[in-house]
Design a protein around this motif. Structure first.
Motif, PDB file in Angstrom:
ATOM      1  N   ALA A  49       0.828  -1.202   0.000  1.00 26.51           N
ATOM      2  CA  ALA A  49       0.000   0.000   0.000  1.00 26.51           C
ATOM      3  C   ALA A  49       0.865   1.256   0.000  1.00 26.51           C
ATOM      4  O   ALA A  49       0.535   2.246  -0.673  1.00 26.51           O
ATOM      5  N   MET A  50       1.977   1.226   0.734  1.00 27.84           N
ATOM      6  CA  MET A  50       2.872   2.378   0.760  1.00 27.84           C
ATOM      7  C   MET A  50       3.513   2.609  -0.603  1.00 27.84           C
ATOM      8  O   MET A  50       3.609   3.745  -1.077  1.00 27.84           O
ATOM      9  N   VAL A  51       3.939   1.521  -1.250  1.00 28.69           N
ATOM     10  CA  VAL A  51       4.512   1.641  -2.592  1.00 28.69           C
ATOM     11  C   VAL A  51       3.472   2.179  -3.572  1.00 28.69           C
ATOM     12  O   VAL A  51       3.761   3.046  -4.403  1.00 28.69           O
ATOM     13  N   VAL A  90      -0.985   7.893   2.962  1.00 31.25           N
ATOM     14  CA  VAL A  90      -2.265   7.833   2.263  1.00 31.25           C
ATOM     15  C   VAL A  90      -2.555   6.397   1.815  1.00 31.25           C
ATOM     16  O   VAL A  90      -3.651   5.864   2.030  1.00 31.25           O
ATOM     17  N   GLY A  91      -1.571   5.752   1.182  1.00 27.92           N
ATOM     18  CA  GLY A  91      -1.769   4.374   0.752  1.00 27.92           C
ATOM     19  C   GLY A  91      -2.030   3.439   1.914  1.00 27.92           C
ATOM     20  O   GLY A  91      -2.916   2.583   1.859  1.00 27.92           O
ATOM     21  N   MET A  92      -1.266   3.615   2.990  1.00 25.67           N
ATOM     22  CA  MET A  92      -1.425   2.779   4.166  1.00 25.67           C
ATOM     23  C   MET A  92      -2.795   2.985   4.812  1.00 25.67           C
ATOM     24  O   MET A  92      -3.448   2.030   5.245  1.00 25.67           O
ATOM     25  N   THR A  93      -3.265   4.220   4.877  1.00 30.77           N
ATOM     26  CA  THR A  93      -4.561   4.516   5.492  1.00 30.77           C
ATOM     27  C   THR A  93      -5.693   3.840   4.737  1.00 30.77           C
ATOM     28  O   THR A  93      -6.601   3.244   5.343  1.00 30.77           O
ATOM     29  N   VAL A  94      -5.646   3.922   3.409  1.00 29.32           N
ATOM     30  CA  VAL A  94      -6.680   3.283   2.599  1.00 29.32           C
ATOM     31  C   VAL A  94      -6.700   1.778   2.855  1.00 29.32           C
ATOM     32  O   VAL A  94      -7.768   1.171   3.046  1.00 29.32           O
ATOM     33  N   ALA A  95      -5.520   1.153   2.882  1.00 29.55           N
ATOM     34  CA  ALA A  95      -5.453  -0.293   3.091  1.00 29.55           C
ATOM     35  C   ALA A  95      -5.938  -0.679   4.488  1.00 29.55           C
ATOM     36  O   ALA A  95      -6.692  -1.653   4.646  1.00 29.55           O
ATOM     37  N   HIS A 104      -7.404   4.925  15.621  1.00 21.82           N
ATOM     38  CA  HIS A 104      -6.227   5.197  16.436  1.00 21.82           C
ATOM     39  C   HIS A 104      -5.060   4.300  16.039  1.00 21.82           C
ATOM     40  O   HIS A 104      -3.896   4.706  16.140  1.00 21.82           O
ATOM     41  N   ALA A 105      -5.342   3.094  15.545  1.00 21.42           N
ATOM     42  CA  ALA A 105      -4.280   2.246  15.022  1.00 21.42           C
ATOM     43  C   ALA A 105      -3.714   2.830  13.726  1.00 21.42           C
ATOM     44  O   ALA A 105      -2.502   2.810  13.492  1.00 21.42           O
ATOM     45  N   VAL A 106      -4.610   3.366  12.894  1.00 24.55           N
ATOM     46  CA  VAL A 106      -4.158   4.024  11.667  1.00 24.55           C
ATOM     47  C   VAL A 106      -3.283   5.227  12.005  1.00 24.55           C
ATOM     48  O   VAL A 106      -2.241   5.469  11.381  1.00 24.55           O
TER      49      VAL A 106
END
Length: 299
Positions: A49-51, A90-95, A104-106
């Motif tokens: 997701a980050m990539v 942004v990518g990590m949040t969507v995933a 809170h984990a996000v």
């Protein structure tokens, strides 16, 4: 982290059944194998997701910087580091939200993206490290930070979440979406790949087939070797021809390999279907980019 599995046609979250207790519990102090696999799978998803965030948003930052005349400011090491952290977040949040992780984990995982860079700003500003060390060190520190956050929340129950059918359908087509993301930057500045890149096309199938031990069926290995011979011939022909002819041969080679991918996607042999799906979309997209580059470049 514990994930919630959703039915595609449901408007509300439907949690997975509670796993039954096993007759062979893990030793005290040791995480069960399934828990470790979930943790590793979650970290792998975060990395993808980050990539994806960097690939999708990176070109948009460049276009915006050029349009607004702030390209030089965005290129400063501190700003570039924060922009990169933003793209990954942004990518990590969507995933994570798709997987029903709580906010809170996000937020803690987002902090794992930013804090390593912020910590290194001080030694960078006083001249103890250079720009390359800032970016490399930030990424290295990010890895243990992500692992700590994942371990902290691995037993947390998932949050209720509602997903639109379109979102679920796109998630199921993640190989195609990832392939398209990988070509975003090339559409901004179309170019023709080197003829030698065509050797990757049959080579990937042979390597994966040997690793998965799926080349033993009747005629399977022979078909792969024939494919290798065809793309080697195309590569040699393009190298010898040079110029515009070589460009067209390279574009044709990548487009032709999409048909190879479709055949393997249908027969489910040699490679996983997700890999074949990824390859067919990537091959078609790259071939289209190269054709665009050829048509928009003077002979």
């Amino acid at each position: 982290m514990e994930n919630t599995r959703m039915y595609a046609d449901s408007a509300t979250a439907v949690p997975s059944p509670t796993p039954l207790p096993t007759d062979d519990p893990a030793p005290p102090g040791a995480a069960p194998a399934s828990s470790r696999r979930r943790l590793l799978w979650h970290l792998g998803e975060m990395a993808l997701a980050m990539v994806a965030g960097m690939l999708l948003l990176g070109p948009l930052w460049e276009l915006a910087g050029t349009a607004l005349g702030v390209g030089e400011s965005l290129a400063r090491p501190e700003v570039a580091a924060l922009v990169m952290a933003t793209n990954m977040t942004v990518g990590m949040t969507v995933a994570m939200r798709y997987r029903a992780h709580r906010w809170h984990a996000v937020g803690e995982m987002a902090a794992a993206m930013y804090v390593p860079f912020l910590l290194l700003f001080v030694p960078f500003r006083v001249g103890l490290i250079d720009a390359d060390a800032l970016l490399l060190g930030g990424h290295l520190l990010m890895i243990p930070a992500m692992v700590l956050v994942a371990l902290r929340h691995r037993h947390q129950p998932s949050a209720p979440v509602r997903r639109h059918r379109v979102v679920v359908a796109l998630a199921h087509r993640w190989p195609a979406v990832l392939a398209l993301l990988l070509t975003v930057d090339m559409w901004v500045d179309p170019s023709v790949l080197s003829p030698w890149t065509m050797l990757v096309l049959p080579g990937g199938y042979l390597v994966i087939g040997m690793a998965r031990r799926t080349l033993g069926g009747r005629g399977v290995l022979a078909a792969q070797l024939v494919g290798l011979a065809v793309w080697v011939a195309l590569t040699v022909g393009a190298v010898l021809a040079g110029g515009r002819t070589a460009d067209w041969l390279v574009a044709f080679g990548w487009l032709a390999h999409a048909g190879w991918d479709v055949a393997h996607h249908r027969n489910r042999r040699v490679v996983p279907r997700s890999y074949a799906e990824f390859c067919v979309v990537l091959d078609v997209a790259l071939a289209a980019v190269m054709v665009l580059a050829i048509l928009t470049t003077d002979a």
